[in-house]
Scaffold this motif. Structure first.
Motif, PDB file in Angstrom:
ATOM      1  N   PRO A  79       0.837  -1.210   0.000  1.00  0.00           N
ATOM      2  CA  PRO A  79       0.000   0.000   0.000  1.00  0.00           C
ATOM      3  C   PRO A  79       0.869   1.256   0.000  1.00  0.00           C
ATOM      4  CG  PRO A  79      -0.694  -1.561   1.703  1.00  0.00           C
ATOM      5  CD  PRO A  79       0.626  -2.033   1.195  1.00  0.00           C
ATOM      6  N   THR A  80       0.309   2.354  -0.504  1.00  0.00           N
ATOM      7  CA  THR A  80       1.051   3.607  -0.595  1.00  0.00           C
ATOM      8  C   THR A  80       0.893   4.432   0.684  1.00  0.00           C
ATOM      9  OG1 THR A  80      -0.810   4.770  -1.586  1.00  0.00           O
ATOM     10  CG2 THR A  80       0.708   3.641  -3.085  1.00  0.00           C
ATOM     11  N   VAL A  88      -2.553   5.353   1.832  1.00  0.00           N
ATOM     12  CA  VAL A  88      -3.380   4.292   2.412  1.00  0.00           C
ATOM     13  C   VAL A  88      -2.974   3.974   3.847  1.00  0.00           C
ATOM     14  CG1 VAL A  88      -4.119   1.878   2.179  1.00  0.00           C
ATOM     15  CG2 VAL A  88      -3.803   3.304   0.139  1.00  0.00           C
ATOM     16  N   ALA A 110       4.121   2.872   4.976  1.00  0.00           N
ATOM     17  CA  ALA A 110       4.379   2.542   3.567  1.00  0.00           C
ATOM     18  C   ALA A 110       5.853   2.730   3.196  1.00  0.00           C
ATOM     19  CB  ALA A 110       3.478   3.376   2.660  1.00  0.00           C
TER      20      ALA A 110
END
Length: 460
Positions: free
Chosen positions: A116-117, A120, A125
């Motif tokens: 996930p970035t 998110v 991340a």
């Protein structure tokens, strides 16, 4: 031939049949291609998307520098991979190390594809991204030494440089595959779609490639030099201690030989040219797909000249091939940024392709050069650690340094000077070494191998 010796090997440490030779060459090319596809895929993505997806809160300029720093960070862990792989490779064999590094690299790359970035999961991340890049660095640090020794120690004496070029071909092939896949996804999923999901597909593909690489490598026999060491029970108890006690200066000089090549090569493999040329806020603003296409074409010429460098290394010697390569590289360095800054994708492509001539000639014979520098009992440790240190001195932070130089000076001339200095250091280090083409590699000749290859020294 002893009962425990692998089928197909002769007491002189070469493979007895053309079929076995082809199998080793194929396995080293496939395995290293998969490894470097994973490694370069990250570097290219760092130049294209990671800054915005994982480091955006730092601001555009700092985010890009942080993204490139994660590329360089992995190099700091290459020596750890080299130390671990060197110790295991000199004690337990080259083959087992190659299997472990392949799995570690592939698992790390696949996980990046589902990560996930920042938007998110927040700061977790970039932390997870860095952790996975560290694992890639450890794997890369251990991979190279095992692959090149499998190739060189299996080779006939008169073709070591050419055989040693086979794992080297995995680097431009890995770049070709990584750039090609990212370029394809930039066409299939352009613009926002590329940032949303398109960049992830090449990372997920690594899972399939790793299965292929594992299958191919599993069918290759252990290095005959290690088999002979094992049969005699002559593996060094503490190979790394012995390496630095007797050969520390040699390790440093060999590291600088690779550092010059690596710094220049990482202008593309480290993602700097890709980012510089495609940055919408920069001086060029070229299309991502076009620039990735140029890098892909340069990977093809790099592949050709790496093979040529390996072939020449057997014909005119490793050292002479290197010297020609350094001189051609210096010419290409001077021409690179004027061609890139023209704003023409054609001239940019020509500049990158010219650069690969010298890169290939100073990369093709490297495996044979390194293998012939170190005694059999500590050879894995020697080539792995020299390579890892050279990567830190050369490519580790080359994209970061180039970015900082342009930010500080406002011109790419500073980057040209930096790359030229690194190439000259590589040339000087090469001149300090004797050419030991054809020296016996087996454990019967450790006394001859212990004689220093450094010019002006007789013993280490």
């Amino acid at each position: 031939m002893s009962r425990s010796q692998p089928q197909g090997f002769t007491p002189t440490g070469t493979i007895s049949t053309p079929k076995d030779r082809r199998r080793v060459v194929f396995a080293t090319v496939v395995g290293t291609t998969v490894e470097w596809y994973d490694f370069f895929l990250y570097a290219s993505a760092a130049g294209l998307v990671f800054g915005q997806l994982f480091f955006a809160p730092a601001g555009p300029g700092i985010a890009q520098i942080l993204s490139f720093l994660t590329v360089g960070l992995s190099f700091l862990f290459r020596p750890l991979g080299a130390f671990l792989a060197g110790h295991l490779g000199d004690k337990y064999g080259r083959r087992v190390v190659l299997m472990l590094t392949l799995i570690m690299m592939g698992a790390s790359t696949t996980l990046i594809g589902v990560l996930p970035t920042y938007e998110v999961i927040g700061v977790a991340a970039p932390v997870l991204l860095i952790l996975l890049r560290v694992l890639q660095g450890i794997s890369a640090g251990g991979e190279w030494g095992g692959a090149v020794l499998m190739a060189v120690e299996h080779a006939p004496k008169t073709k070591r440089s050419l055989f040693g070029a086979s794992p080297q071909l995995g680097v431009p092939l890995g770049l070709l595959l990584a750039s090609g896949m990212l370029g394809l996804m930039a066409v299939i999923a352009p613009g926002d779609a590329f940032f949303a999901w398109g960049w992830r597909v090449p990372f997920l593909l690594s899972f399939v490639l790793i299965l292929v690489g594992y299958y191919v490598r599993k069918k290759v026999e252990e290095s005959p030099v290690f088999v002979e060491l094992a049969e005699r029970k002559e593996q060094t108890r503490m190979p790394i201690v012995q390496l630095f006690r007797k050969h520390s200066l040699l390790v440093i000089i060999a590291a600088f030989v690779f550092a010059g090549n690596n710094a220049v090569g990482y202008m593309t493999t480290g993602g700097y040219i890709q980012r510089y040329a495609t940055n919408p806020d920069g001086p060029l603003g070229l299309a991502t797909a076009d620039v990735l296409g140029a890098v892909t074409l340069s990977a093809i010429t790099w592949l050709i000249f790496t093979w040529l460098g390996g072939w020449l290394g057997d014909k005119i010697g490793r050292r002479n091939t290197y010297i020609i390569g350094w001189l051609l590289m210096l010419v290409a360095i001077v021409a690179l940024f004027p061609l890139v800054n023209s704003g023409s994708i054609v001239l940019l492509t020509i500049g990158l392709m010219l650069l690969t001539v010298g890169l290939g000639l100073t990369y093709g014979p490297q495996a044979a050069l390194y293998a012939e520098l170190f005694p059999a009992s500590i050879r894995f440790s020697g080539v792995s650690i020299a390579y890892a240190l050279g990567a830190i001195l050369g490519g580790a932070f080359a994209p970061t340094i180039a970015t900082a130089l342009v930010d500080a000076t406002g011109t790419t001339v500073s980057v040209t000077v930096y790359l030229a200095v690194m190439a000259v250091l590589g040339l000087v280090a090469t001149m300090l070494l004797r050419d030991r083409s054809g020296i016996p590699l087996g454990p019967d000749h450790e006394a001859e191998q212990e004689v220093s290859p450094i010019r002006g020294l007789s013993k280490v």
